[in-house]
Enzyme design. Structure first.
Site, PDB file in Angstrom:
ATOM      1  N   TYR A   1      -2.159  -0.521  10.583  1.00  0.00           N
ATOM      2  CA  TYR A   1      -1.992  -0.809   8.904  1.00  0.00           C
ATOM      3  C   TYR A   1      -0.994  -0.314   8.350  1.00  0.00           C
ATOM      4  O   TYR A   1      -0.229  -1.215   7.640  1.00  0.00           O
ATOM      5  CB  TYR A   1      -3.399   0.049   8.397  1.00  0.00           C
TER       6      TYR A   1
ATOM      7  N   ALA B   1       1.927  -0.124   9.978  1.00  0.00           N
ATOM      8  CA  ALA B   1       3.041  -1.054  10.529  1.00  0.00           C
ATOM      9  C   ALA B   1       3.063  -2.448   9.229  1.00  0.00           C
ATOM     10  O   ALA B   1       4.236  -2.840   9.257  1.00  0.00           O
ATOM     11  CB  ALA B   1       2.963  -1.221  11.792  1.00  0.00           C
TER      12      ALA B   1
ATOM     13  N   SER C   1       0.857  -1.269   0.019  1.00  0.00           N
ATOM     14  CA  SER C   1      -0.033  -0.017   0.093  1.00  0.00           C
ATOM     15  C   SER C   1       0.890   1.340  -0.095  1.00  0.00           C
ATOM     16  O   SER C   1       1.945   1.107   0.309  1.00  0.00           O
ATOM     17  CB  SER C   1      -0.967   0.244   1.238  1.00  0.00           C
TER      18      SER C   1
ATOM     19  N   LYS D   1       1.953  -2.906   6.510  1.00  0.00           N
ATOM     20  CA  LYS D   1       2.427  -2.295   5.106  1.00  0.00           C
ATOM     21  C   LYS D   1       4.046  -2.131   5.096  1.00  0.00           C
ATOM     22  O   LYS D   1       4.596  -2.472   4.159  1.00  0.00           O
ATOM     23  CB  LYS D   1       1.734  -1.311   4.513  1.00  0.00           C
TER      24      LYS D   1
END
Length: 268
Positions: free
Chosen positions: A161, A163, A148, A165
């Site tokens: 989230y 962390a 992402s 990605k």
């Protein structure tokens, strides 16, 4: 060869293949002659995804898999090898979004849930697929992780989230160094705001924020990530390794600022 003939016949696993970016990648791969093993947790959705591919003339099979469970991912890879006799690549797409709140308001259970799927699940997919790719003597093996832009630029309210990605991008780069001498590429696709089920139920005000936040003035389509995944699986991309490539309408290119055109009439 400047076309995608090189992917024809390759065996690939796509996790999260029943919707969104994963489904777009599975469809795109099948359209170009790849043999796709579609994996996701929901059997009904997975079966429909495979039927869609087959009805369009592609080749695919479904394997129900909870990608937060490393043993099920191990079984998924074994299923792919048993069914097709080999494995050439994997796309680790399965993941969940979790955001919109400051870090201290997340629970430990929230952290366990998102780390198990978004990070540990990707690790297991990379691990077991890499082993199978080497055992298959794949000539041009590939691993693609769907990360992402949150793995490139942290965003407020996205601590967990982000962390996961960042972890996916880091594993991608390190594994690329491990496998580059053996002609296995490892790359990450980093989508920006993309029209997927992760945005289902998003209030219109929030959707408009995402659109306005993106320099391109729109959200992306899953197929735009799928086209990159097809290229990365092809022989045309063999020298691209360890990359984390944004597909985000310039969102991660830098901060927006006031810009005044001297000659706006060029747009007329």
């Amino acid at each position: 060869m400047v076309d995608f003939a090189s992917v024809k016949g390759k065996v690939v696993i796509v996790t999260g293949a029943s919707k969104g970016i994963g489904q777009a990648i599975a469809n795109c791969y099948a359209q170009h002659g790849m043999k796709v093993v579609c994996a996701n947790r929901n059997a009904e959705q997975g079966t429909k995804a495979v039927e869609t591919i087959r009805n369009a003339g592609g080749e695919a099979v479904f394997c129900q898999t909870d990608c937060s469970n490393s043993e099920e991912i191990k079984a998924l890879v074994a299923f792919a090898v048993k069914h097709y006799g080999r494995l050439d690549g994997i796309v680790n797409d399965a993941g969940i979004g979790m955001g919109g709140t400051p870090l201290h308001e997340y629970s430990v259970e929230d952290a366990d849930k998102i780390f198990d799927l978004n990070l540990k699940g990707v690790f297991a997919g990379m691990k077991y697929a890499a082993e199978a790719i080497f055992k298959s003597k794949a000539e041009n093996g590939f691993i693609i992780n769907v990360a992402s832009i949150a793995g490139l630029m942290p965003q407020r309210g996205q601590s967990l989230y982000t962390a996961t990605k960042f972890g996916v991008v880091g594993m991608t780069k390190s594994a690329a160094l491990d496998y580059a001498p053996y002609n296995v590429t490892v790359n990450a696709i980093c989508p920006g705001y993309t029209e997927t089920p992760i945005f289902d139920g998003t209030p219109e005000q929030a959707r408009q924020f995402f659109i306005n936040d993106c320099p391109s003035g729109r959200m992306g389509q899953p197929e735009e990530c799928a086209y990159l995944a097809l290229f990365l699986a092809s022989d045309m991309a063999r020298y691209i390794n360890g990359a984390a490539i944004p597909v985000d309408g310039a969102l991660s290119a830098g901060a927006k600022n006031v810009s005044m055109w001297r000659h706006p009439e060029i747009l007329e």
